[in-house]
Design an enzyme around this catalytic site. Structure first.
Site, PDB file in Angstrom:
ATOM      1  N   TYR A  97      17.789  42.578  38.192  1.00  0.00           N
ATOM      2  CA  TYR A  97      17.607  41.149  38.499  1.00  0.00           C
ATOM      3  C   TYR A  97      16.344  40.584  37.864  1.00  0.00           C
ATOM      4  O   TYR A  97      16.314  39.409  37.486  1.00  0.00           O
ATOM      5  CB  TYR A  97      17.663  40.905  40.016  1.00  0.00           C
ATOM      6  CG  TYR A  97      19.088  41.080  40.521  1.00  0.00           C
ATOM      7  CD1 TYR A  97      20.033  40.069  40.345  1.00  0.00           C
ATOM      8  CD2 TYR A  97      19.502  42.274  41.080  1.00  0.00           C
ATOM      9  CE1 TYR A  97      21.349  40.248  40.745  1.00  0.00           C
ATOM     10  CE2 TYR A  97      20.822  42.465  41.484  1.00  0.00           C
ATOM     11  CZ  TYR A  97      21.735  41.445  41.308  1.00  0.00           C
ATOM     12  OH  TYR A  97      23.044  41.622  41.692  1.00  0.00           O
ATOM     13  N   ASN A 128      27.584  30.913  41.231  1.00  0.00           N
ATOM     14  CA  ASN A 128      26.550  31.334  40.283  1.00  0.00           C
ATOM     15  C   ASN A 128      25.193  31.396  40.962  1.00  0.00           C
ATOM     16  O   ASN A 128      24.866  30.558  41.803  1.00  0.00           O
ATOM     17  CB  ASN A 128      26.500  30.375  39.097  1.00  0.00           C
ATOM     18  CG  ASN A 128      27.809  30.367  38.334  1.00  0.00           C
ATOM     19  OD1 ASN A 128      28.624  31.273  38.510  1.00  0.00           O
ATOM     20  ND2 ASN A 128      28.030  29.359  37.516  1.00  0.00           N
ATOM     21  N   ASP A 172      22.457  31.313  39.039  1.00  0.00           N
ATOM     22  CA  ASP A 172      21.505  30.612  38.171  1.00  0.00           C
ATOM     23  C   ASP A 172      21.193  29.238  38.763  1.00  0.00           C
ATOM     24  O   ASP A 172      21.795  28.810  39.746  1.00  0.00           O
ATOM     25  CB  ASP A 172      22.050  30.510  36.726  1.00  0.00           C
ATOM     26  CG  ASP A 172      23.313  29.649  36.624  1.00  0.00           C
ATOM     27  OD1 ASP A 172      23.301  28.505  37.122  1.00  0.00           O
ATOM     28  OD2 ASP A 172      24.315  30.114  36.040  1.00  0.00           O
ATOM     29  N   HIS A 192      26.570  32.758  46.581  1.00  0.00           N
ATOM     30  CA  HIS A 192      26.163  34.146  46.327  1.00  0.00           C
ATOM     31  C   HIS A 192      24.661  34.294  46.109  1.00  0.00           C
ATOM     32  O   HIS A 192      24.223  35.261  45.490  1.00  0.00           O
ATOM     33  CB  HIS A 192      26.946  34.708  45.130  1.00  0.00           C
ATOM     34  CG  HIS A 192      28.422  34.805  45.398  1.00  0.00           C
ATOM     35  ND1 HIS A 192      29.378  34.899  44.412  1.00  0.00           N
ATOM     36  CD2 HIS A 192      29.102  34.813  46.575  1.00  0.00           C
ATOM     37  CE1 HIS A 192      30.588  34.963  44.971  1.00  0.00           C
ATOM     38  NE2 HIS A 192      30.445  34.896  46.270  1.00  0.00           N
ATOM     39  N   GLY A 212      35.758  27.713  35.722  1.00  0.00           N
ATOM     40  CA  GLY A 212      35.208  28.978  35.239  1.00  0.00           C
ATOM     41  C   GLY A 212      35.058  30.072  36.265  1.00  0.00           C
ATOM     42  O   GLY A 212      34.027  30.742  36.292  1.00  0.00           O
ATOM     43  N   THR A 213      36.069  30.253  37.087  1.00  0.00           N
ATOM     44  CA  THR A 213      36.057  31.415  37.985  1.00  0.00           C
ATOM     45  C   THR A 213      37.409  32.107  37.919  1.00  0.00           C
ATOM     46  O   THR A 213      38.447  31.448  37.906  1.00  0.00           O
ATOM     47  CB  THR A 213      35.702  31.035  39.446  1.00  0.00           C
ATOM     48  OG1 THR A 213      35.940  32.190  40.275  1.00  0.00           O
ATOM     49  CG2 THR A 213      36.500  29.860  39.981  1.00  0.00           C
TER      50      THR A 213
HETATM   51  N1  APR Z   1      34.318  27.616  30.260  1.00  0.00           N
HETATM   52  C1  APR Z   1      35.011  27.736  31.429  1.00  0.00           C
HETATM   53  N2  APR Z   1      35.465  28.917  31.887  1.00  0.00           N
HETATM   54  C2  APR Z   1      35.222  30.012  31.147  1.00  0.00           C
HETATM   55  C3  APR Z   1      34.521  29.965  29.923  1.00  0.00           C
HETATM   56  C4  APR Z   1      34.062  28.685  29.481  1.00  0.00           C
HETATM   57  N3  APR Z   1      33.383  28.537  28.337  1.00  0.00           N
HETATM   58  N4  APR Z   1      34.443  31.220  29.439  1.00  0.00           N
HETATM   59  C5  APR Z   1      35.072  32.026  30.304  1.00  0.00           C
HETATM   60  N5  APR Z   1      35.543  31.314  31.342  1.00  0.00           N
HETATM   61  C6  APR Z   1      36.277  31.754  32.531  1.00  0.00           C
HETATM   62  C7  APR Z   1      37.088  33.019  32.356  1.00  0.00           C
HETATM   63  O1  APR Z   1      38.347  32.728  31.775  1.00  0.00           O
HETATM   64  C8  APR Z   1      37.211  33.510  33.804  1.00  0.00           C
HETATM   65  O2  APR Z   1      38.344  32.940  34.445  1.00  0.00           O
HETATM   66  O3  APR Z   1      35.343  32.056  33.546  1.00  0.00           O
HETATM   67  C9  APR Z   1      35.923  32.983  34.454  1.00  0.00           C
HETATM   68  C10 APR Z   1      34.887  34.038  34.751  1.00  0.00           C
HETATM   69  O4  APR Z   1      35.354  34.923  35.733  1.00  0.00           O
HETATM   70  P1  APR Z   1      34.404  36.072  36.327  1.00  0.00           P
HETATM   71  O5  APR Z   1      33.671  36.741  35.216  1.00  0.00           O
HETATM   72  O6  APR Z   1      35.250  36.917  37.209  1.00  0.00           O
HETATM   73  O7  APR Z   1      33.303  35.274  37.180  1.00  0.00           O
HETATM   74  P2  APR Z   1      33.394  34.663  38.646  1.00  0.00           P
HETATM   75  O8  APR Z   1      34.787  34.273  38.993  1.00  0.00           O
HETATM   76  O9  APR Z   1      32.332  33.633  38.743  1.00  0.00           O
HETATM   77  O10 APR Z   1      32.972  35.912  39.535  1.00  0.00           O
HETATM   78  C11 APR Z   1      32.871  35.732  40.931  1.00  0.00           C
HETATM   79  O11 APR Z   1      32.050  37.945  41.276  1.00  0.00           O
HETATM   80  O12 APR Z   1      30.781  39.481  40.209  1.00  0.00           O
HETATM   81  C12 APR Z   1      30.815  38.650  41.290  1.00  0.00           C
HETATM   82  O13 APR Z   1      29.122  37.636  42.545  1.00  0.00           O
HETATM   83  C13 APR Z   1      29.690  37.653  41.253  1.00  0.00           C
HETATM   84  O14 APR Z   1      29.750  35.268  41.626  1.00  0.00           O
HETATM   85  C14 APR Z   1      30.396  36.349  40.971  1.00  0.00           C
HETATM   86  C15 APR Z   1      31.785  36.576  41.535  1.00  0.00           C
END
Ligand code: APR
Length: 233
Positions: free
Chosen positions: A53, A87, A89, A104, A175-176
Site C-alpha cells: 500500500y 476505488n 484512490d 472499500h 468500470g466494475t
Molecule cells: N473504462 C471503463 N471500464 C474499464 C476500462 C475503462 N477504460 N478498462 C477496463 N474497464 C473495466 C473492465 O472491463 C472490468 O469490467 O473495469 C472493470 C474492472 O474490473 P475489476 O478489475 O474486477 O475491478 P472492480 O470491479 O473495481 O473490483 C472490485 O475487487 O479487488 C477488489 O477491492 C477491490 O474494489 C475492488 C473490487
C-alpha cells in the site's frame, strides 16, 4: 433535482493509469490477492502488506483524474449526485465531486489494526510522505494500518450506499466487473422507476431483468455519451 447515483470500480481510474484488478495484466495477476488484500494476509505478513500500500500511495501521487471523473463531477450542476466507489484512490475528490461514499476504504488514510472502523483512529496521511512504517501507532496504541476494507472484513459503508441507490432516479455503473459483493448487489436496491446505465468496454454479468442500457466504451468516452443522453443541448 433528479437524484443521480454513480457506482464506480477500477475501470473508472484505468485511463488515469491505475491498473484494474481482474483484466489481463491487472493487479491480482502480479500480486496474490489473498496475500495483500485479505485480513489473513495482513495478520500473516503485515510488513509485505504495508509495503504494497505504501507503493500504491506513491503511484497515486503521480496520476490525475481523467475526463470521466471530471464529467461525473460536472453533472453536479444539473443533478443531485452521489458517487459510490469501490476505488480507494482519491481521483473523484480531486476531480471535484462532493458526495462520495468509499465502500472499500481510502488509500490516503490509515487506521488502527485493532479497531479499523473507529472514526477516532482514522487519520489522513501527509501528502508529501504518505508512508506507514511498522511501529507507527494509531491513537489506541495498536499498529497503524491502511484504511482499506480487505477481503474477510465487514463493509460498513454498504448500508448508507444502499440507501442512496434506493433513492436514485438514475444509476450509472462504471468500470466494475461486478464480481465483488456486497458492492455488486447494490444494483438490486434500485426502485422500479430508476433508469440504469452501464459504462464498460467489456461485457459484464448483470441481471437482464434490470433493463440496463450498456454503453460499451471506456470511462471518458462513455461519460461523454452519457452526458449527451442526460443533458441534450
Ligand atoms: N473504462 C471503463 N471500464 C474499464 C476500462 C475503462 N477504460 N478498462 C477496463 N474497464 C473495466 C473492465 O472491463 C472490468 O469490467 O473495469 C472493470 C474492472 O474490473 P475489476 O478489475 O474486477 O475491478 P472492480 O470491479 O473495481 O473490483 C472490485 O475487487 O479487488 C477488489 O477491492 C477491490 O474494489 C475492488 C473490487
Amino acid at each position: 433535482m433528479k437524484k443521480l447515483v454513480f457506482l464506480t470500480g477500477a475501470g473508472m481510474s484505468a485511463e488515469s493509469g491505475i491498473s484494474t484488478f481482474r483484466d489481463s495484466g491487472g493487479l491480482w495477476e502480479k500480486y496474490p490477492v489473498e496475500a495483500v488484500a485479505s485480513i489473513e494476509g495482513y495478520n500473516r505478513n503485515p510488513e509485505l502488506v504495508q509495503n504494497f500500500y505504501n507503493m500504491r500511495r506513491t503511484e497515486l501521487k503521480k496520476v490525475t483524474p481523467n475526463e470521466g471523473h471530471k464529467l461525473v463531477a460536472c453533472l453536479e450542476k444539473d443533478y443531485d449526485v452521489t458517487v459510490i466507489t469501490q476505488n480507494v484512490d482519491d481521483l473523484h475528490e480531486r476531480a471535484g465531486s462532493h458526495h462520495i461514499i468509499h465502500l472499500h476504504g481510502e488509500l490516503m488514510k490509515a487506521t488502527s489494526s485493532r479497531h479499523p472502523n473507529d472514526p477516532n483512529c482514522i487519520i489522513t496521511l501527509p501528502e508529501d510522505n504518505p508512508i506507514i512504517h511498522m511501529g507507527d501507532k494509531a491513537k489506541d496504541g495498536s499498529q497503524l494500518r491502511p484504511f482499506i476494507v480487505w477481503f474477510g472484513e465487514s463493509v460498513p459503508m454498504i448500508e448508507p450506499a444502499a440507501k442512496e441507490v434506493e433513492k436514485a432516479d438514475i444509476l450509472v455503473v462504471i468500470g466494475t466487473s461486478l464480481n465483488v459483493y456486497p458492492a455488486a448487489g447494490l444494483l438490486n436496491f434500485t426502485n422500479s422507476h430508476c433508469k440504469i446505465y452501464l459504462i464498460d468496454p467489456q461485457n459484464v454479468p448483470y441481471n437482464p431483468n434490470l433493463g440496463i442500457l450498456h454503453i460499451m466504451k471506456g470511462a471518458s468516452e462513455g461519460m461523454k455519451e452519457l452526458c449527451e443522453i442526460l443533458n441534450p443541448r
